[in-house]
Scaffold this motif. Structure first.
Motif, PDB file in Angstrom:
ATOM      1  N   LEU A  22      21.071  70.562   4.818  1.00 41.05           N
ATOM      2  CA  LEU A  22      21.934  68.765   5.224  1.00 41.05           C
ATOM      3  C   LEU A  22      20.416  68.550   6.425  1.00 41.05           C
ATOM      4  N   ALA A  23      20.441  67.371   6.219  1.00 39.38           N
ATOM      5  CA  ALA A  23      18.726  66.889   7.428  1.00 39.38           C
ATOM      6  C   ALA A  23      19.364  67.754   8.283  1.00 39.38           C
ATOM      7  N   PRO A  24      18.609  67.540   9.690  1.00 43.15           N
ATOM      8  CA  PRO A  24      18.191  68.115  10.994  1.00 43.15           C
ATOM      9  C   PRO A  24      19.789  67.740  11.785  1.00 43.15           C
ATOM     10  N   ASP A  25      19.582  65.847  11.732  1.00 38.21           N
ATOM     11  CA  ASP A  25      20.378  65.112  12.396  1.00 38.21           C
ATOM     12  C   ASP A  25      22.239  65.368  11.430  1.00 38.21           C
ATOM     13  N   MET A  26      21.955  65.763  10.843  1.00 38.58           N
ATOM     14  CA  MET A  26      22.929  66.680  10.188  1.00 38.58           C
ATOM     15  C   MET A  26      24.404  67.651  10.530  1.00 38.58           C
ATOM     16  N   ARG A  27      23.023  68.300  11.185  1.00 35.70           N
ATOM     17  CA  ARG A  27      23.451  69.567  11.641  1.00 35.70           C
ATOM     18  C   ARG A  27      24.059  70.146  13.108  1.00 35.70           C
ATOM     19  N   LYS A  28      24.391  70.828  13.734  1.00 35.92           N
ATOM     20  CA  LYS A  28      24.437  70.921  14.807  1.00 35.92           C
ATOM     21  C   LYS A  28      22.924  72.140  15.832  1.00 35.92           C
ATOM     22  N   PRO A  29      21.968  72.306  16.724  1.00 39.27           N
ATOM     23  CA  PRO A  29      21.922  72.713  16.993  1.00 39.27           C
ATOM     24  C   PRO A  29      22.332  74.423  16.982  1.00 39.27           C
ATOM     25  N   MET A  30      23.754  74.457  17.362  1.00 34.92           N
ATOM     26  CA  MET A  30      24.193  75.821  17.429  1.00 34.92           C
ATOM     27  C   MET A  30      24.174  76.838  16.022  1.00 34.92           C
ATOM     28  N   GLU A  31      24.326  75.726  15.076  1.00 32.94           N
ATOM     29  CA  GLU A  31      24.299  76.015  13.926  1.00 32.94           C
ATOM     30  C   GLU A  31      23.356  76.518  13.266  1.00 32.94           C
ATOM     31  N   ASP A  32      22.005  76.538  13.424  1.00 30.24           N
ATOM     32  CA  ASP A  32      20.706  76.312  12.711  1.00 30.24           C
ATOM     33  C   ASP A  32      20.033  77.570  14.394  1.00 30.24           C
ATOM     34  N   ILE A  33      20.666  77.807  15.103  1.00 30.06           N
ATOM     35  CA  ILE A  33      20.529  78.993  16.122  1.00 30.06           C
ATOM     36  C   ILE A  33      20.480  80.288  15.449  1.00 30.06           C
ATOM     37  N   MET A  56      30.324  83.274  14.622  1.00 31.71           N
ATOM     38  CA  MET A  56      30.101  81.784  14.956  1.00 31.71           C
ATOM     39  C   MET A  56      31.084  81.676  14.097  1.00 31.71           C
ATOM     40  N   ALA A  57      31.184  81.456  13.122  1.00 34.95           N
ATOM     41  CA  ALA A  57      32.232  80.880  12.524  1.00 34.95           C
ATOM     42  C   ALA A  57      33.541  81.215  12.469  1.00 34.95           C
ATOM     43  N   ALA A  58      34.153  82.363  13.220  1.00 36.49           N
ATOM     44  CA  ALA A  58      35.445  82.458  14.009  1.00 36.49           C
ATOM     45  C   ALA A  58      35.856  81.959  14.977  1.00 36.49           C
TER      46      ALA A  58
END
Length: 426
Positions: A264-275, A362-364
């Motif tokens: 997904l494009a960076p603006d379509m993801r949450k920062p915590m998902e990237d981390i 994070m998933a949980a």
């Protein structure tokens, strides 16, 4: 009743004429009298999942399961012969609950060589046999060989433990599950032993919460605050429709196509998902499952890319398998006509590194948040359904599984009532 590819006319529901297309009543979710019938007609006759074999890792391992809708508590135990058995959790002396810890209404687990009643010390072996009676000589005509724990029909499929509370089940577990479910055999459930679990008391009928996970029509609206603005706006405008629905006997399936979160494009993801490299769709890094070929029952529509398969097992159990190499289960245990206990379990291949551990957590946490949003909304639904200001409701084509769920409920109740009238009830 199976439909694999979507019908060319663009409708699922109209190809199941037995379901109809008329507005449906939710009286089955707001009537105390109907709920009392469900106790007998459904939960004391259907095969119910109560856990997995990993909860009984060695001989002598046990856990209890409270099934309030059937007004009983069960003991699940792995015997000395390695067989998994189930018994009603009641002492044959004075009816005390046999296995519990500090609070008798809470579930318990552990390992033992025998079960000892807290009240008068009667003892039972892992096979349910009565082995010791305090001051046995003072009892009249007591035969220990015929006074063991009351057994419950128990069987295991792919590591899932099922029980049936009927005196004699109408079907074997395999026949009850049918090909749509048994075609999942070979999926590596046994390799996913890291479990994250949560439980919540929900002020809504159990079927209403099941309905919430049988359609994705609500997702762009209800969960919009949990997704990035750009993604939410696009989803809300376009809506969402799953590409495949299937019905077989009392069970249901919905499959979705997939997106790869990290693409997904960076603006379509949450920062915590990237981390954390994780989120709603699970950890981004797919584990090695050690399986050359997945079972034929998975992704039956051949979605490419494939996202998930959500198998709704009648009456109250969901197995949701994700393309990312993990799965989760939902269970809905009725406690009254307008309340139930919701249980969620997420299963992963065991973490090998701190990063993997964080990704799973994070998933949980993400799933817990989404589920609580659904639960909170359904309490509001329950309140207004009970007003009976509106008695019938329109369902769209994506809600075919909801329509089917309520029809199966009505059919089981009708069959039970017919047996009572004929005097053939088991």
């Amino acid at each position: 009743m199976a439909r694999w590819p979507k019908p060319p006319e663009g409708s699922w529901t109209e190809h199941y004429p037995e379901l109809g297309t008329a507005p449906i009543s939710y009286e089955d979710s707001i009537s105390p009298e109907f709920f009392e019938l469900e106790r007998e007609a459904i939960f004391k006759r259907a095969w119910l999942n109560v856990g997995r074999v990993e909860q009984l890792p060695r001989r002598g391992s046990y856990f209890t399961k409270e099934i309030e809708v059937a007004k009983t508590s069960l003991i699940l135990v792995r015997g000395a012969d390695d067989t998994v058995r189930a018994f009603h959790n009641i002492c044959r002396h004075r009816g005390n609950k046999l296995v519990w810890n500090d609070f008798p209404r809470e579930e318990a687990s552990g390992t033992c060589r025998q079960f000892t009643c807290k009240y008068h010390g009667w003892r039972y072996g892992l096979d349910g046999q009565l082995t010791f009676v305090q001051q046995e000589g003072e009892f009249f005509d007591l035969d220990k060989d015929t006074t063991g724990l009351v057994p419950v029909h128990c069987d295991v499929w792919s590591g899932f433990i099922f029980v049936n509370l009927a005196p004699e089940p109408e079907q074997t577990l395999t026949d009850f599950l049918g090909p749509m479910i048994t075609n999942l055999e070979g999926y590596p459930f046994d390799k996913m032993t890291e479990r994250w679990q949560y439980r919540s008391q929900v002020g809504a009928n159990w079927k209403l919460f099941m309905d919430a996970f049988q359609e994705f029509y609500h997702a762009p609206v209800l969960h919009s605050n949990q997704t990035p603005d750009a993604f939410s706006a696009a989803a809300a405008q376009a809506g969402f429709e799953a590409p495949h629905y299937r019905i077989e006997g009392p069970h249901r399936l919905v499959s979705t196509s997939g997106i790869v979160a990290w693409e997904l494009a960076p603006d379509m993801r949450k920062p915590m998902e990237d981390i954390t490299r994780s989120g709603l769709f699970g950890p981004w890094d797919k584990p090695d499952l050690g399986v050359e070929k997945m079972p034929v029952g998975l992704n039956p529509a051949g979605c490419d890319p494939w996202g998930l398969d959500s198998f709704q097992l009648w009456p109250n159990f969901t197995i949701l398998i994700w393309s990312g190499g993990w799965y989760l289960t939902y269970q809905y245990w009725p406690t009254s006509y307008n309340s139930h206990t919701f249980e969620g379990n997420l299963y992963f291949v065991p973490s090998r590194t701190p990063r993997e551990r964080v990704a799973r957590e994070m998933a949980a946490v993400t799933f817990k948040e989404y589920a609580l949003q659904d639960g909170n909304t359904l309490e509001a639904t329950q309140m207004m359904l009970e007003s009976r200001a509106v008695t019938h409701f329109h369902l769209n084509d994506q809600e075919i599984l909801c329509r089917h769920m309520h029809k199966v409920t009505a059919d089981w109740i009708a069959d039970y009532q017919a047996e009572i009238e004929k005097g053939t009830t088991r």
